[in-house]
Design an enzyme around this catalytic site. Structure first.
Site, short mmCIF file in Angstrom:
data_model
loop_
_atom_site.label_atom_id
_atom_site.label_comp_id
_atom_site.label_asym_id
_atom_site.label_seq_id
_atom_site.Cartn_x
_atom_site.Cartn_y
_atom_site.Cartn_z
N ARG A 635 0.80 -1.07 -0.16
CA ARG A 635 0.01 -0.08 -0.19
C ARG A 635 0.97 1.14 -0.10
O ARG A 635 1.78 1.25 0.91
CB ARG A 635 -0.95 -0.08 1.33
CG ARG A 635 -1.52 1.18 1.46
CD ARG A 635 -2.27 1.08 2.69
NE ARG A 635 -3.04 2.38 3.35
CZ ARG A 635 -3.50 2.77 4.41
NH1 ARG A 635 -3.36 1.76 5.56
NH2 ARG A 635 -3.80 3.79 4.65
N ILE A 636 0.72 2.30 -0.86
CA ILE A 636 1.20 3.45 -0.94
C ILE A 636 0.42 4.58 -0.33
O ILE A 636 -0.46 4.80 -0.85
CB ILE A 636 1.55 3.74 -2.46
CG1 ILE A 636 2.27 2.58 -3.17
CG2 ILE A 636 2.39 5.23 -2.42
CD1 ILE A 636 3.58 2.31 -2.49
N PRO A 639 1.40 8.96 -2.69
CA PRO A 639 2.02 8.53 -3.86
C PRO A 639 3.01 9.65 -4.22
O PRO A 639 4.24 9.40 -4.89
CB PRO A 639 1.02 8.60 -4.83
CG PRO A 639 -0.22 8.16 -4.07
CD PRO A 639 0.15 8.76 -2.77
N LYS A 640 3.04 11.01 -3.86
CA LYS A 640 3.82 12.00 -4.20
C LYS A 640 5.25 12.00 -3.48
O LYS A 640 6.24 11.79 -4.02
CB LYS A 640 3.13 13.31 -3.73
CG LYS A 640 4.04 14.62 -4.11
CD LYS A 640 3.15 15.90 -3.98
CE LYS A 640 4.21 17.27 -4.37
NZ LYS A 640 3.37 18.26 -4.33
N THR A 641 5.10 11.67 -2.03
CA THR A 641 6.49 11.53 -1.34
C THR A 641 7.09 10.25 -1.55
O THR A 641 8.32 10.13 -1.84
CB THR A 641 6.27 11.68 0.18
OG1 THR A 641 5.18 10.63 0.53
CG2 THR A 641 5.81 12.92 0.71
N GLU A 712 14.66 2.37 0.26
CA GLU A 712 15.61 1.57 -0.37
C GLU A 712 15.38 1.03 -1.92
O GLU A 712 16.34 1.16 -2.62
CB GLU A 712 16.15 0.47 0.34
CG GLU A 712 17.23 0.65 1.51
CD GLU A 712 16.94 1.43 2.63
OE1 GLU A 712 17.70 1.89 3.14
OE2 GLU A 712 15.74 1.54 2.95
#
Length: 744
Positions: A635-636, A639-641, A712
């Site tokens: 799950r994101i 999405p921007k960061t 990472e």
């Protein structure tokens, strides 16, 4: 759908600007060296000029004669310190025995601190440091890994805290001998340096009772406090560590660096606040990504099916500590193969101990593996993407466990479609435009998905505002923003009503920010604390207002300064509720630990990286013109960061492929390019189009939120994709990073 459901839908999973952005761009964000205290003085480190030997004498008389110079601290006059032993090695991340500045007269490496000059001003301290005369007894030194390969040995778990690689499965050497198609080559990666924008530094403020408040650049305030407790024999209540903002760290802030104990020694000696900030040159005198020499051998059938995988690595470590990245394990996990042999060794050099650097081990370990896969595809005359699909692993072969989720196949599919991979010719030197050769390359990325124990507190005030806190860090990754989103999501509040606080040891304990586990760990605690706070609010409302007595806790809402339930029209001001209950605020604190069910799975993030390069046929100059990175990371939340994290990782991967190279003067035993003019990193003109795709992936095993972390994975595989694209453009295979004009 009511307005509150709409708010929840708009917070988590939505691209939101950084909540701390205004503080940063207006200069209101304060970093470790921005805090002032009455009587503040400044320390400047005197660095060793030799790479190995002993300090015979230190003459500080000229420095001490200057008005305003207060102290020259050396191994002769430093305060007594507890004996350092292995008993507390596990309390400092990463594991091992950290370097102890001014412990004795031994010089382990060039640039090692041999004295600290403290003065009324920074300029005076720096000038006085230049007057300190140090006499040395030199010993032979070695800083070239190639000269030390014959002395490589398996790293010690006691001295380094690292587990051995997975046991061999099958007989890789016999399978390689029998394989009809094989590749077997050596690859190398150089020392790379973290070089965050903010130099390492701290401001140490003692009070009249001797308690220390330490403003430190760190990725974990709890970790730093534990280090100080152990190093100086302090009581837990004798020190607080604060780190609200960090100007980049990339792993260099996981372990306290030598400036910190030096500043604490001086502050306790003088009983005055002391600030020590390292210079850019001194930033090259501690942690770095270790240089490595790696062998990758792959054997396959004519249909491309892998029959043997051998990945062996030798990397550097210091004389005083064993350090080893997890470089080779990925080869046994990423592709299906019955015969796998993995091994890593270290060689001692007269250099500071390397340390974790963004995607430690995977960044340098995936480079040879993914280039070797490309070379195998070349030998088989098959598409490199098709070769990876043929050897797609449904289980983690190292652990013999299923994956909790793995949408790598979808990463390949979506990334290739967006990049236009189906139009790639197999033969190198097939694409050109004008005087430039065009090449397309790809590689796979992988990183572990981890969760650690973490705590968080949520506190509701009568004005409807909620303060959520945890002693985690924000090293530029967007922690402030994402935690605010998760809290708002759990409470059904707009972001403006939620404040997240971090970076203070007086807050609930959290692990260091590293390993891409912060949202997984701290985020789960934040969500749980806010969920519990909401439940406590419901209980309170039912107890103190008859209109709410029969309502479900799931339906409780905070609207402005009121509390209400979905199906009841009445509202109750929070101030009235708190007065009836006899409280000023309502809070909940939760500690979340990994669930036992995780032990039955292998958990990881995956990516597929596609790169386009253009190489001037006459000059050999290289331009990376396109990167497409398709990432499966559960799950994101934002999405921007998250997209910025992946794009930043791609920039770093390009830098790793073409630019970064710690060059040593082996006669002096020190890096020559210890500045940002000579240590090359990409500038804006070097970076073109970077496109990030987040592949939909559901995972209810990794943590309650289903998130995996993206810090990472963005860098992993990028250097290999660029290297493979350069081969496709030119037909020249370069196995030594960085790929520079002389090699091409």
């Amino acid at each position: 759908m009511n307005g509150h459901s709409e708010i929840r839908r708009m917070t988590s999973g939505t691209s939101v600007n950084r909540v701390d952005g205004k503080l940063k761009v207006t200069g209101a964000a304060r970093y470790a060296a921005d805090f002032h205290a009455d009587g503040l003085v400044y320390g400047f480190v005197v660095s060793s000029r030799i790479a190995s030997g002993r300090v015979l004498a230190i003459d500080a008389s000229a420095a001490l004669e200057l008005a305003g110079v207060l102290l020259v601290l050396t191994h002769k006059n430093r305060p007594q310190l507890p004996v350092f032993d292995g008993a507390w090695k596990d309390r400092v991340a990463p594991g091992g025995m950290p370097f102890v500045p001014l412990w004795d007269d031994r010089v382990w490496y060039s640039g090692q601190p041999v004295a600290l000059v403290v003065a009324e001003s920074l300029e005076l301290a720096r000038h006085a440091a230049s007057l300190v005369q140090v006499d040395y007894e030199r010993s032979p030194h070695r800083t070239d890994l190639n000269e030390a390969l014959a002395d490589a040995y398996p790293p010690s778990q006691e001295k380094g805290g690292f587990d051995p690689p997975p046991a061999p499965r099958g007989d890789a050497h016999a399978a390689l001998d029998k394989a009809p198609v094989k590749v077997d080559h050596f690859y190398s990666t150089p020392a790379e340096y973290h070089n965050p924008m903010e130099m390492h530094g701290c401001t140490v403020v003692p009070d009249a009772r001797g308690k220390l408040t330490v403003y430190e650049k760190t990725q974990g305030v709890a970790n730093t406090r534990q280090y100080l407790i152990n190093a100086f024999g302090l009581a837990h209540e004798d020190v607080d560590v604060i780190s609200h903002f960090v100007g980049g760290a990339f792993g260099s802030g996981l372990r306290p660096q030598y400036h910190l104990p030096l500043a604490v020694m001086a502050a306790r000696d003088l009983k005055r606040p002391v600030r020590v900030v390292l210079t850019r040159q001194q930033m090259f005198t501690f942690s770095h990504r270790p240089m490595s020499v790696q062998r990758v051998a792959l054997g396959a059938d004519h249909d491309g099916k892998l029959r043997a995988v051998i990945h062996e690595a030798v990397s550097e470590t210091s004389r005083y500590e064993d350090y080893c990245d997890v470089v080779v394990n990925w080869a046994g996990q990423l592709y299906a193969c019955d015969n796998v042999r993995l091994g890593y060794m270290v060689s001692k050099l007269d250099l500071p101990t390397p340390s974790d650097m963004r995607a430690p081990g995977a960044a340098q370990g995936l480079f040879p593996l993914e280039v070797a896969m490309d070379e195998l595809a070349e030998a088989l005359n098959v598409d490199p993407l098709q070769l990876r699909l043929v050897n797609y692993a449904q289980r983690d072969g190292n652990k013999n466990l299923p994956f909790s989720s793995k949408a790598l196949r979808e990463c390949y599919e979506q990334g290739a479609a967006r990049f236009g991979w189906q139009s790639r010719p197999l033969a190198p030197r097939s694409l050109r435009k004008g005087h430039e050769l065009i090449g397309w390359g790809m590689a796979t990325g992988v990183w572990d998905a981890m969760q650690n124990e973490a705590s968080a507190r949520a506190e509701l005030s009568a004005d409807g505002r909620v303060v959520v806190s945890s002693a985690t860090a924000d090293i530029g990754t967007g922690t402030y923003t994402v935690m605010t989103q998760l809290a708002a999501d759990a409470l059904g509040l707009p972001l403006e009503q939620v404040e997240f606080r971090l970076g203070d040891t007086r807050l609930p304990r959290a692990p260091v920010e590293g390993g891409s586990w912060t949202v997984s760990s701290v985020g789960s605690a934040v969500h749980a604390a806010c969920t519990r706070l909401k439940a406590k609010l419901a209980v309170l409302a039912r107890q103190h207002d008859a209109a709410f007595a029969e309502q479900s806790g799931e339906d409780v809402r905070i609207e402005g300064t009121d509390v209400r339930f979905d199906v009841v029209p009445q509202r109750l001001p929070l101030a009235d509720l708190f007065t009836r209950a006899g409280i000023d605020t309502l809070d909940a604190q939760v500690t979340v630990t990994p669930h036992d069910k995780q032990e039955a799975y292998s958990m990881g993030t995956h990516s597929a990286v596609f790169a386009e390069v253009r190489v001037d046929e006459a000059l050999g100059t290289i331009r990376v013109t396109r990167i497409v990175s398709a990432v499966a990371a559960g799950r994101i939340v934002n999405p921007k960061t998250a997209g910025n994290q992946i794009a930043g990782g791609a920039v770093w991967g390009i830098s790793m492929a073409l630019h970064e190279y710690g060059q040593f003067d082996h006669e002096l035993g020190r890096p020559m390019n210890h500045n940002l003019a000579d240590y090359h990193v990409p500038v804006n003109a070097d970076i073109r189009d970077i496109e990030v795709i987040f592949v939909n992936e559901h995972d209810d095993i990794v943590n309650p939120l289903g998130v995996k972390g993206v810090g990472e994975i963005g860098v992993v595989g990028v250097a290999a994709a660029v290297a493979n694209a350069i081969w496709h453009a030119t037909g020249k295979r370069v196995r030594e990073l960085p790929i520079t004009l002389d090699k091409l």
